[in-house]
Enzyme design. Structure first.
Site, PDB file in Angstrom:
ATOM      1  N   LYS A 250       5.279 -12.137  -5.228  1.00 35.19           N
ATOM      2  CA  LYS A 250       4.931 -11.208  -6.319  1.00 35.19           C
ATOM      3  C   LYS A 250       4.451 -11.960  -7.553  1.00 35.19           C
ATOM      4  O   LYS A 250       3.551 -11.492  -8.242  1.00 35.19           O
ATOM      5  CB  LYS A 250       6.140 -10.336  -6.674  1.00 35.19           C
ATOM      6  CG  LYS A 250       6.464  -9.284  -5.627  1.00 35.19           C
ATOM      7  CD  LYS A 250       6.003  -7.901  -6.059  1.00 35.19           C
ATOM      8  CE  LYS A 250       5.940  -6.892  -4.939  1.00 35.19           C
ATOM      9  NZ  LYS A 250       7.205  -6.393  -4.485  1.00 35.19           N
TER      10      LYS A 250
ATOM     11  N   LYS B  78       1.262  -7.986   8.576  1.00 30.71           N
ATOM     12  CA  LYS B  78       2.123  -6.860   8.201  1.00 30.71           C
ATOM     13  C   LYS B  78       1.319  -5.667   7.704  1.00 30.71           C
ATOM     14  O   LYS B  78       0.463  -5.828   6.830  1.00 30.71           O
ATOM     15  CB  LYS B  78       3.084  -7.331   7.100  1.00 30.71           C
ATOM     16  CG  LYS B  78       4.156  -6.321   6.759  1.00 30.71           C
ATOM     17  CD  LYS B  78       5.018  -6.788   5.613  1.00 30.71           C
ATOM     18  CE  LYS B  78       5.537  -5.610   4.836  1.00 30.71           C
ATOM     19  NZ  LYS B  78       6.066  -5.937   3.541  1.00 30.71           N
TER      20      LYS B  78
ATOM     21  N   LYS C 173       1.459  -1.238   2.168  1.00 33.20           N
ATOM     22  CA  LYS C 173       0.815  -0.308   1.233  1.00 33.20           C
ATOM     23  C   LYS C 173      -0.117  -1.055   0.292  1.00 33.20           C
ATOM     24  O   LYS C 173      -1.057  -0.496  -0.234  1.00 33.20           O
ATOM     25  CB  LYS C 173       1.878   0.409   0.395  1.00 33.20           C
ATOM     26  CG  LYS C 173       2.848   1.228   1.213  1.00 33.20           C
ATOM     27  CD  LYS C 173       4.133   1.522   0.424  1.00 33.20           C
ATOM     28  CE  LYS C 173       5.281   1.829   1.351  1.00 33.20           C
ATOM     29  NZ  LYS C 173       6.573   1.925   0.683  1.00 33.20           N
TER      30      LYS C 173
END
Ligand code: TYM
Length: 333
Positions: free
Chosen positions: A113, A196, A199
């Site tokens: 992140k 993966k 979203k």
């Protein structure tokens, strides 16, 4: 009775990865009378990156509707919104005293992140695993149905639970484990060749439970492939492995065998395989889409579900917080 807890960030209608990695297990566990289940919408968790308030409100409702459409029955399980439980941030504050900067900085999702949002490395992002641990141990959970990407967070949750028990010399919190019926936790891959489904991935990476038939066909037909195998039984490259893994999830065993043989015999036609995959995904998704859309127009019902769920969840959370405060010497009068 074992306690089961899990949650999903409200980033909208869920995708096939969320469903097959986690929510399908929520539903199966909810049908087992040996479990008391708490499933929530992790709205606080979506604030670590700057959010749009009106959008968040809409997404929370969509996530509740998706839980119900996937088969969670509010008569059998407790469904609630994280921010409806003031006990969670209370436990988060107390657990933060037992969480060390060094261990938080090492978390893989934190490192990812901060690369993605280098302009917004906030304390909430860094202490995400502490909030997640609080979500879980607030009900003194034993099992947590999640996908493989949450494994490290669960390991940290166990560390915090153990640390609390050992710091105060009690046996108060169980050590919760990540759970999947198939025993191994799973990671559903993306359609864009990535490992993966996510979203936040590329536009055609994920297939959502409310995608229309044509949208599903369009995304699947755009999935990455290569020129095809050049020798029998060749090892599959990542993007081809992904298409087979997605087929494993939605298609019948005969169909999978047919395309696997074709691959191994070097006469596979990826166009046919993708057409078949799209039709099998549509069969799986169409009933969810219909149910989600029906539920979304019934706001009163969605509200009733989370109001009732919130009451039950607060009752359980209150017991834990009272116990924690007593153990920590925070019970004065
Ligand atoms: P989230 O919102 O990213 O995803 C919700 C659930 O879906 C699983 N999942 C997948 N499983 C398999 N393959 C994929 N491609 C895939 N993508 C997502 C996730 O593993 C998860 O189980 N931190 C959590 C939310 C959370 C939580 C909790 C979960 C907050 N507090 C307490 C359990 C218990 C998250 O971001 O999940």
């Amino acid at each position: 009775m074992e306690i089961v807890v899990s949650g999903t960030r409200p980033t909208g209608v869920l995708h096939l990865g969320n469903y097959f990695g986690a929510v399908r297990n929520y539903v199966r566990m909810s049908e087992d009378p040996n479990y008391t289940c708490y499933f929530f919408i992790a709205d606080y968790h979506s604030l670590t990156t700057h959010h749009q308030p009106a959008e968040l409100t809409k997404l929370v409702k969509q996530t509740i509707a998706t839980y119900l459409a996937c088969g969670l029955d509010p008569k059998k399980v407790v469904i609630y919104i994280q921010s409806h439980l003031p006990q969670i941030p209370e436990l988060y504050l107390l657990l933060n005293m037992l969480a060390y900067k060094g261990e938080l900085e090492k978390v893989a999702t934190f490192k990812e992140k901060i690369k993605m949002h280098s302009e917004n490395i906030n304390a909430g992002l860094m202490t995400y695993p502490v909030l997640m641990a609080s979500d879980i141990i607030i009900h003194r959970a034993h099992k947590v149905p999640v996908g493989k990407d949450q494994e490290q967070h669960l390991e940290m949750t166990r560390n915090f639970a153990k640390r609390f028990n050992s710091r105060y010399d009690v046996d108060f919190f169980p050590e919760p484990v990540a759970y999947n019926f198939g025993s191994e936790l799973i990671k559903v891959p993306g359609l864009d060749g990535s490992l993966k489904m996510s979203k936040s991935g590329a536009a055609n990476n994920a297939v959502y439970l409310d995608d229309g038939d044509d949208e599903i066909r369009r995304k699947v037909m755009k999935a990455k492939t290569d020129g095809g195998p050049t020798e029998p039984n060749q090892v599959k490259p990542q993007e081809i492995k992904n298409i087979f893994e997605l087929m494993d999830i939605v298609s019948a065993p005969d169909t999978i065998r047919h395309f696997n043989d074709a691959y191994n015999n070097c006469n596979i036609r990826y166009g046919d395989m993708k057409k078949q995959l799209a039709e099998d995904m549509i069969k799986c998704i169409a009933p969810f889409r219909q149910k989600i859309n029906e539920l979304l127009v019934n706001e009163d019902y969605l509200h009733k579900v989370v109001r009732k769920g919130g009451e039950a969840a607060r009752e359980s959370a209150d017991k834990t917080i009272s116990g924690v405060k007593k153990i920590m010497g925070l019970n004065y009068f």
